[in-house]
Structures are given as C-alpha cells and as structure tokens.
Design a protein around this motif. Structure first.
Motif, PDB file in Angstrom:
ATOM      1  N   GLY A 113      28.872  43.720  39.573  1.00  0.00           N
ATOM      2  CA  GLY A 113      30.240  43.426  39.176  1.00  0.00           C
ATOM      3  C   GLY A 113      30.472  41.957  38.902  1.00  0.00           C
ATOM      4  N   VAL A 114      29.972  41.100  39.795  1.00  0.00           N
ATOM      5  CA  VAL A 114      30.158  39.657  39.603  1.00  0.00           C
ATOM      6  C   VAL A 114      29.311  39.172  38.439  1.00  0.00           C
ATOM      7  CG1 VAL A 114      29.942  37.384  40.684  1.00  0.00           C
ATOM      8  CG2 VAL A 114      30.813  39.317  42.010  1.00  0.00           C
ATOM      9  N   TRP A 115      28.124  39.735  38.287  1.00  0.00           N
ATOM     10  CA  TRP A 115      27.325  39.414  37.092  1.00  0.00           C
ATOM     11  C   TRP A 115      28.114  39.746  35.822  1.00  0.00           C
ATOM     12  CZ3 TRP A 115      25.920  42.773  33.227  1.00  0.00           C
ATOM     13  CH2 TRP A 115      25.088  42.228  32.234  1.00  0.00           C
ATOM     14  N   ALA A 116      28.757  40.916  35.802  1.00  0.00           N
ATOM     15  CA  ALA A 116      29.514  41.321  34.618  1.00  0.00           C
ATOM     16  C   ALA A 116      30.661  40.365  34.332  1.00  0.00           C
ATOM     17  CB  ALA A 116      30.041  42.743  34.790  1.00  0.00           C
ATOM     18  N   ALA A 117      31.208  39.758  35.368  1.00  0.00           N
ATOM     19  CA  ALA A 117      32.288  38.778  35.186  1.00  0.00           C
ATOM     20  C   ALA A 117      31.776  37.468  34.598  1.00  0.00           C
ATOM     21  CB  ALA A 117      32.976  38.512  36.520  1.00  0.00           C
ATOM     22  N   SER A 118      30.459  37.337  34.487  1.00  0.00           N
ATOM     23  CA  SER A 118      29.840  36.113  33.975  1.00  0.00           C
ATOM     24  C   SER A 118      29.073  36.349  32.680  1.00  0.00           C
ATOM     25  CB  SER A 118      28.886  35.546  35.036  1.00  0.00           C
ATOM     26  OG  SER A 118      29.523  35.373  36.272  1.00  0.00           O
ATOM     27  N   ARG A 119      29.290  37.508  32.055  1.00  0.00           N
ATOM     28  CA  ARG A 119      28.550  37.841  30.839  1.00  0.00           C
ATOM     29  C   ARG A 119      28.833  36.862  29.704  1.00  0.00           C
ATOM     30  NH1 ARG A 119      30.320  43.617  29.249  1.00  0.00           N
ATOM     31  NH2 ARG A 119      29.025  43.142  27.428  1.00  0.00           N
ATOM     32  N   PRO A 128      31.086  40.207  26.424  1.00  0.00           N
ATOM     33  CA  PRO A 128      31.881  41.355  26.867  1.00  0.00           C
ATOM     34  C   PRO A 128      33.005  41.732  25.912  1.00  0.00           C
ATOM     35  CG  PRO A 128      32.490  39.398  28.115  1.00  0.00           C
ATOM     36  CD  PRO A 128      31.278  39.034  27.295  1.00  0.00           C
ATOM     37  N   ALA A 129      33.259  43.043  25.812  1.00  0.00           N
ATOM     38  CA  ALA A 129      34.426  43.549  25.099  1.00  0.00           C
ATOM     39  C   ALA A 129      35.599  43.731  26.055  1.00  0.00           C
ATOM     40  CB  ALA A 129      34.100  44.876  24.424  1.00  0.00           C
ATOM     41  N   VAL A 130      35.307  43.867  27.351  1.00  0.00           N
ATOM     42  CA  VAL A 130      36.329  44.043  28.384  1.00  0.00           C
ATOM     43  C   VAL A 130      36.009  43.093  29.528  1.00  0.00           C
ATOM     44  CG1 VAL A 130      37.303  45.611  30.112  1.00  0.00           C
ATOM     45  CG2 VAL A 130      36.764  46.457  27.817  1.00  0.00           C
ATOM     46  N   LEU A 131      37.010  42.342  29.973  1.00  0.00           N
ATOM     47  CA  LEU A 131      36.863  41.471  31.137  1.00  0.00           C
ATOM     48  C   LEU A 131      37.922  41.835  32.168  1.00  0.00           C
ATOM     49  CD1 LEU A 131      36.182  37.975  29.529  1.00  0.00           C
ATOM     50  CD2 LEU A 131      34.639  39.226  31.046  1.00  0.00           C
ATOM     51  N   ALA A 132      37.504  41.965  33.402  1.00  0.00           N
ATOM     52  CA  ALA A 132      38.443  42.269  34.475  1.00  0.00           C
ATOM     53  C   ALA A 132      39.271  41.039  34.821  1.00  0.00           C
ATOM     54  CB  ALA A 132      37.685  42.740  35.708  1.00  0.00           C
ATOM     55  N   GLU A 133      40.527  41.276  35.173  1.00  0.00           N
ATOM     56  CA  GLU A 133      41.349  40.183  35.676  1.00  0.00           C
ATOM     57  C   GLU A 133      40.840  39.715  37.037  1.00  0.00           C
ATOM     58  OE1 GLU A 133      45.507  40.964  35.710  1.00  0.00           O
ATOM     59  OE2 GLU A 133      45.602  41.441  33.566  1.00  0.00           O
ATOM     60  N   THR A 134      40.396  40.684  37.845  1.00  0.00           N
ATOM     61  CA  THR A 134      39.875  40.387  39.186  1.00  0.00           C
ATOM     62  C   THR A 134      38.606  41.175  39.421  1.00  0.00           C
ATOM     63  OG1 THR A 134      42.129  40.042  40.027  1.00  0.00           O
ATOM     64  CG2 THR A 134      40.398  40.401  41.662  1.00  0.00           C
ATOM     65  N   GLY A 182      37.868  35.058  35.037  1.00  0.00           N
ATOM     66  CA  GLY A 182      38.855  35.657  35.917  1.00  0.00           C
ATOM     67  C   GLY A 182      38.682  35.232  37.351  1.00  0.00           C
ATOM     68  N   SER A 183      39.266  35.997  38.246  1.00  0.00           N
ATOM     69  CA  SER A 183      39.225  35.696  39.674  1.00  0.00           C
ATOM     70  C   SER A 183      38.163  36.549  40.357  1.00  0.00           C
ATOM     71  CB  SER A 183      40.594  35.974  40.295  1.00  0.00           C
ATOM     72  OG  SER A 183      40.558  35.814  41.689  1.00  0.00           O
ATOM     73  N   GLY A 212      35.404  27.338  38.877  1.00  0.00           N
ATOM     74  CA  GLY A 212      35.870  28.714  38.946  1.00  0.00           C
ATOM     75  C   GLY A 212      36.982  28.917  39.954  1.00  0.00           C
ATOM     76  N   ALA A 213      37.343  30.185  40.155  1.00  0.00           N
ATOM     77  CA  ALA A 213      38.461  30.515  41.034  1.00  0.00           C
ATOM     78  C   ALA A 213      38.060  31.537  42.092  1.00  0.00           C
ATOM     79  CB  ALA A 213      39.632  31.044  40.214  1.00  0.00           C
ATOM     80  N   ALA A 214      36.826  31.452  42.579  1.00  0.00           N
ATOM     81  CA  ALA A 214      36.351  32.416  43.571  1.00  0.00           C
ATOM     82  C   ALA A 214      36.938  32.121  44.945  1.00  0.00           C
ATOM     83  CB  ALA A 214      34.821  32.389  43.644  1.00  0.00           C
ATOM     84  N   GLY A 215      37.030  33.174  45.748  1.00  0.00           N
ATOM     85  CA  GLY A 215      37.502  33.026  47.118  1.00  0.00           C
ATOM     86  C   GLY A 215      36.682  33.896  48.049  1.00  0.00           C
TER      87      GLY A 215
END
Length: 242
Positions: A113-119, A128-134, A182-183, A212-215
């Motif tokens: 999931g986190v890898w996908a947020a960094s595609r 990516p064609a779709v990016l998650a907000e979170t 995203g977050s 970034g905005a990771a927590g």
C-alpha cells in the motif's frame, strides 16, 4: 468500461489471482477503502485475511475493494506482485463509487500500500491512475533493506525480490521512494513480534525528512490485533479514517 456495483468478485486482469472483492454498504458510501492483505508476499495467505475488517467497515458505511494479487510460490514476486497492486488500485476508476479513496494494508500488504502511494513512471505498473488521499499501513514492512538484514519472514524479502538488481530493489522499497503522495499513517502494534516497530518508525522519519506527511501511531496488541475488528488496535485504526 461500464461501472460495477454490488458485492462481487471482479477481475482486474486475466490471471486467476488478479481480482478484488467489491462490497457496498447500505446507502451512499462514506469512502472507498482498498484493502491489501499480508503474509510476507506468499501464496500461503489470501484476501480472506482482510474480510473481517472489510465486513466491519461496511457496517460503518464504507465500500470495500479487497485485493488479491499474484504472490511468491505462485506467479508473483518482483515485479508481478507490484504490477498487480498497481493495476488493482487503478481499477478503482471503473468502480461507480463517488467517495474518497483510502488504502489499508497489513504487514506485507502495508508495504504494498505504501509502495503504491509512491508510484511513478519508473516503478512497476507505471504512473498511477488512482491515488489514495490516505494510506494506512498496519505494521507494514516499509524498509526492505533492514527487513532483509533482520531476516524477517525467514528470508521473505529475498524471495519476493528474486533476481531483481539493486536499482530494481530500490523501486520496490517504500523507504527509498519517499516522499509518498498524500498522507501516510503508519499504525504499529506495540507487542508486534512479527514486524518490529522500527520498520514504521524508520519509514516515517525518512518520509518527513523528504518533505512528506507521514505519521506514526502506536496501538495495543500484537501483529494480528490490527485486523481483528473486536480489538482495541482496530478501534484506533478506525480513528484514522476520514
């Protein structure tokens, strides 16, 4: 492609493991949650691991898209597993749910999931064609280098990466791809003996250092408490949803 509704197993590719299970709540969904299971990327585990929390999310008003993908032991590993997750998340654009997208991944699914947020155009699956907000990682394997050095999963990282060269390995490693889009919320169980807290802490530090905005959120329980809808850990995860 026509939109898809209902609670169904839907193919996003031609391989038998390239599918997701889409389920909708009663009424307008509050959000669409993409679920990615773990199991150290092996075919010993499947999407059914996430069904208990998928059912809980639906009772709370969320649509769920529970992904299966090619895994080590079958036809998966680098780059096929990553390509499947990219394609499976991108398939969301064909689903008729007008709601914010959140990705939740557990263990190796947290890595995916986190890898996908960094595609990017460089990573498997392309831009990516779709990016998650979170993106919410549940005790995710977010630093493949240290995971391999620590022997997590009895050599699972090496089995997943296979013959990938050093440059390809970097393209599979979330900590090498910061900052994420995203977050990112790295939720980690305090008593986790499967994936150490250092995996989440190191990633969050690296993502923040890169702008970034990771927590990081620590929760009670062990590795599997995070996907137990009756647990205090899962109750804390729910507070991270928009």
């Amino acid at each position: 492609m026509p939109s898809e509704r209902g609670s169904d197993k839907i193919a996003y590719g031609k391989h038998p493991d390239q599918y997701g299970v889409l389920a909708l709540p009663d009424g307008k969904p509050l959000g669409l949650v993409v679920l990615i299971h773990g199991g150290f990327w092996t075919d010993s585990y499947g999407a059914d691991l996430m069904e208990p929390i998928a059912a809980d999310l639906r009772t709370r008003g969320y649509a769920t898209w529970n992904l299966e993908y090619r895994r080590v032991g079958g036809d998966g590993g680098y780059p096929a597993t990553l390509e499947d997750v990219a394609q499976g998340i991108d398939h969301v654009r064909h689903i008729d749910v007008d709601a914010p997208v959140t990705v939740i991944g557990h263990s190796a699914g947290g890595h995916l999931g986190v890898w996908a947020a960094s595609r990017s155009e460089r990573t498997p699956g392309g831009k990516p064609a779709v990016l998650a907000e979170t993106t919410i990682s549940l005790s995710g394997v977010l630093d493949l280098g240290s995971a391999a050095a620590d022997g997590l999963g009895n050599g699972a990282v090496a089995a997943f990466l296979g013959s990938a060269d050093p440059d390809e390995q970097q393209l599979a490693d979330p900590i090498q791809l910061v900052p994420a889009h995203g977050s990112v919320v790295a939720v980690h169980a305090r008593d986790d003996r499967t994936v150490p807290l250092s995996q989440s802490r190191s990633y969050v530090d690296a993502d923040l250092a890169a702008g970034g905005a990771a927590g990081l959120v620590q929760v009670p329980g062990d590795h599997f408490a995070l996907i137990d809808p009756s647990s205090a850990a899962w109750a804390k995860v729910l507070t991270q949803l928009g």
